[in-house]
Motif scaffolding. Structure first.
Motif, PDB file in Angstrom:
ATOM      1  N   LEU A 258      -3.249   9.482  -1.309  1.00  0.00           N
ATOM      2  CA  LEU A 258      -3.888   8.388  -1.923  1.00  0.00           C
ATOM      3  C   LEU A 258      -3.264   7.007  -1.584  1.00  0.00           C
ATOM      4  N   PRO A 259      -3.975   6.115  -0.980  1.00  0.00           N
ATOM      5  CA  PRO A 259      -3.160   4.807  -0.707  1.00  0.00           C
ATOM      6  C   PRO A 259      -3.421   4.081  -1.874  1.00  0.00           C
ATOM      7  N   GLY A 260      -2.350   3.419  -2.134  1.00  0.00           N
ATOM      8  CA  GLY A 260      -2.164   2.615  -3.402  1.00  0.00           C
ATOM      9  C   GLY A 260      -0.986   1.411  -3.112  1.00  0.00           C
ATOM     10  N   VAL A 261      -0.921   0.629  -4.328  1.00  0.00           N
ATOM     11  CA  VAL A 261       0.239  -0.498  -4.145  1.00  0.00           C
ATOM     12  C   VAL A 261       0.939  -0.284  -5.432  1.00  0.00           C
ATOM     13  N   HIS A 265       5.370  -3.038 -12.979  1.00  0.00           N
ATOM     14  CA  HIS A 265       6.038  -2.224 -14.349  1.00  0.00           C
ATOM     15  C   HIS A 265       6.194  -0.676 -13.798  1.00  0.00           C
ATOM     16  N   GLY A 266       6.139  -0.583 -12.518  1.00  0.00           N
ATOM     17  CA  GLY A 266       6.525   0.754 -12.197  1.00  0.00           C
ATOM     18  C   GLY A 266       5.188   1.938 -12.131  1.00  0.00           C
ATOM     19  N   THR A 267       4.150   1.360 -11.894  1.00  0.00           N
ATOM     20  CA  THR A 267       3.141   2.208 -11.641  1.00  0.00           C
ATOM     21  C   THR A 267       2.434   1.962 -10.499  1.00  0.00           C
ATOM     22  N   VAL A 268       1.598   2.943  -9.826  1.00  0.00           N
ATOM     23  CA  VAL A 268       0.779   2.624  -8.764  1.00  0.00           C
ATOM     24  C   VAL A 268      -0.728   2.284  -8.813  1.00  0.00           C
ATOM     25  N   GLY A 271      -7.432   1.014  -6.616  1.00  0.00           N
ATOM     26  CA  GLY A 271      -8.710   0.788  -7.185  1.00  0.00           C
ATOM     27  C   GLY A 271      -8.401  -0.034  -8.502  1.00  0.00           C
ATOM     28  N   ASP A 272      -9.207   0.549  -9.580  1.00  0.00           N
ATOM     29  CA  ASP A 272      -9.124  -0.020 -10.965  1.00  0.00           C
ATOM     30  C   ASP A 272      -8.289   1.073 -11.725  1.00  0.00           C
ATOM     31  N   THR A 273      -7.630   2.023 -10.906  1.00  0.00           N
ATOM     32  CA  THR A 273      -6.623   2.967 -11.750  1.00  0.00           C
ATOM     33  C   THR A 273      -5.169   2.671 -11.497  1.00  0.00           C
ATOM     34  N   ARG A 287       4.670  -3.339  -2.537  1.00  0.00           N
ATOM     35  CA  ARG A 287       4.331  -2.441  -1.404  1.00  0.00           C
ATOM     36  C   ARG A 287       3.237  -1.552  -1.373  1.00  0.00           C
ATOM     37  N   SER A 288       2.523  -1.293  -0.220  1.00  0.00           N
ATOM     38  CA  SER A 288       1.553  -0.546   0.011  1.00  0.00           C
ATOM     39  C   SER A 288       2.254   0.865   0.103  1.00  0.00           C
ATOM     40  N   ILE A 289       1.748   1.962  -0.434  1.00  0.00           N
ATOM     41  CA  ILE A 289       2.551   3.213  -0.187  1.00  0.00           C
ATOM     42  C   ILE A 289       1.251   4.224  -0.314  1.00  0.00           C
TER      43      ILE A 289
END
Ligand SMILES: Nc1ncnc2c1ncn2[C@@H]1O[C@H](COP(=O)(O)OP(=O)(O)OP(=O)(O)O)[C@@H](O)[C@H]1O
Length: 379
Positions: A258-261, A265-268, A271-273, A287-289
């Motif tokens: 699952l590509p995310g950023v 505040h320590g979440t990833v 999209g809208d999630t 960063r993109s992870i």
């Protein structure tokens, strides 16, 4: 004194480790090239006495070459091979204490089962006969001494090959894809038999396989190889639950990526999630992870109850895979990403899924791992 160590000292082998507790096998910086092609690069491995270690990797990753180097059937360009404290790097195959079983049965077709098993044995005829009887009982094939290999099934031939490899009570058993020529049912049966026999005899065993299920079910530790190097060494649980590279995660088992950023505040964010992740490594803000989660860690709910990391998904499809079902889910709030979830048949029945239904799906924070580029990042 240990028979093999005693033998080693008689043969004038160089004792390298603490002779009181040497590992069964140590590989230090083993390197092998064929012309300009590097088949093995800086291979380091310790195998303890009595351990069952699988060399696992795709075709061409170098696992057979490594086994052949351990056996002395191929020589390394650099590095050291130590067996039970004895440096055997420059010793010929005959001076290394092992038995080997190959993929193709490699029995002599013109010799009987008894003659095949006794082939490497020295001593009196009577002693050889006793040993053959013992070994046939060990592999559950008593009474077939007089048969020829051609009269046996593939599985029986491999068991005879195993008996032959064990005949001299070697310190090390090497298995090169011993089950891959057999059909699935025989393979599964022999897997259990070989593992039980190995544990009963306490014989250190190294097996080459490209079959992850074989490695996961048989090994104490798995060495995952790729392009001539070791990606990860670990127990089957470690390798499956904590893959250290994307290669390992994909080669062993199935995975959702699952590509995310990473958010301040320590979440990833995907999209809208916003997803909470246990042990999110620091210093990754902005960063993109890529998040990784195994399909069986994805939780499906019959009704919406909200909760952490829970989103609604469209049902993509349901595939029956024997003992469990693989469900594909499309998540609009995560850029229409497709998630794979594996659930038991009883869970599927309880969910009572309908094609048009929106399914609540949770991604438990503890089951999410963070990868950047090719490697896992740990907190
Ligand atoms: N004698 C050789 N000469 C040249 N190249 C070789 C030789 N033996 C192996 N190789 C090459 O080294 C690489 C590793 O081969 P190896 O047989 O060890 O792979 P493997 O992981 O066991 O794969 P497979 O499961 O297909 O047997 C391959 O690319 C192979 O082509």
């Amino acid at each position: 004194m240990n028979r093999i160590l005693e033998q080693a000292l008689h043969q004038g082998g160089q004792t390298v480790n603490n002779p009181a507790q040497p590992d069964a096998l140590t590989l230090n910086g083993v390197h092998k090239s064929f012309g300009s092609f590097t088949a093995l690069n800086d291979i380091n491995l310790n195998v303890k006495k009595g351990e069952f270690v699988c060399l696992l990797g795709p075709s061409g990753c170098g696992k057979t070459t490594l086994l052949r180097i351990i056996a002395g059937l191929e020589s390394a360009n650099a590095g050291q091979i130590v067996m039970l404290g004895r440096d055997v790097t420059h010793q010929p195959a005959a001076k290394r204490d092992y038995g080997i079983v190959f993929q193709s049965y490699a029995l002599f077709p013109n010799l009987t089962v008894a003659e095949n098993i006794a082939y490497g044995l020295k001593g009196r005829r009577q002693d050889k006969q006793t040993r053959v009887t013992e070994l046939l009982a060990l592999i559950g094939l008593s009474g077939i001494e007089a048969k020829y290999p051609g009269q046996l099934s593939g599985g029986q031939q491999q068991r005879v090959a195993l008996a032959r490899a064990l005949a001299t009570s070697p310190g090390l058993l090497l298995l090169d894809e011993p089950l891959s020529a057999l059909d699935a049912r025989v393979r599964e049966h022999l897997r259990r038999e070989i593992r039980a026999l190995q544990q009963r005899l306490g014989i250190t065993t190294i097996m080459v396989t490209h079959d992850q299920e074989e490695a996961l079910t048989m090994a104490d530790r798995i060495v995952v190889m790729n392009h001539g190097h070791i990606e990860q060494i670990g127990t089957p649980d470690d390798i499956y639950a904590m893959p250290q590279s994307r290669f390992v995660a994909e080669f062993v088992g199935r995975a959702n990526w699952l590509p995310g950023v990473v958010q301040p505040h320590g979440t990833v964010r995907i999209g809208d999630t916003q997803l909470a992740v246990d042990k999110l490594p620091p210093l990754l803000d902005g960063r993109s992870i890529t998040l990784f989660i195994r399909p069986e860690a994805v939780v499906l709910h019959a009704h919406w109850q909200g909760g952490e990391n829970t989103v609604l998904a469209h049902l993509g499809g349901v595939e029956s895979l024997g003992g469990f079902c693989r469900i594909s889910l499309i998540v609009p709030a995560m850029n229409n990403l497709t998630l794979i979830a594996d659930v038991s048949r009883s869970t599927l029945a309880a969910l009572n899924l309908r094609p048009e239904q929106r399914v609540p799906v949770s991604l438990p924070p503890a089951a999410l791992r963070v990868f950047t580029d090719e490697a896992q990042v740990k907190a």
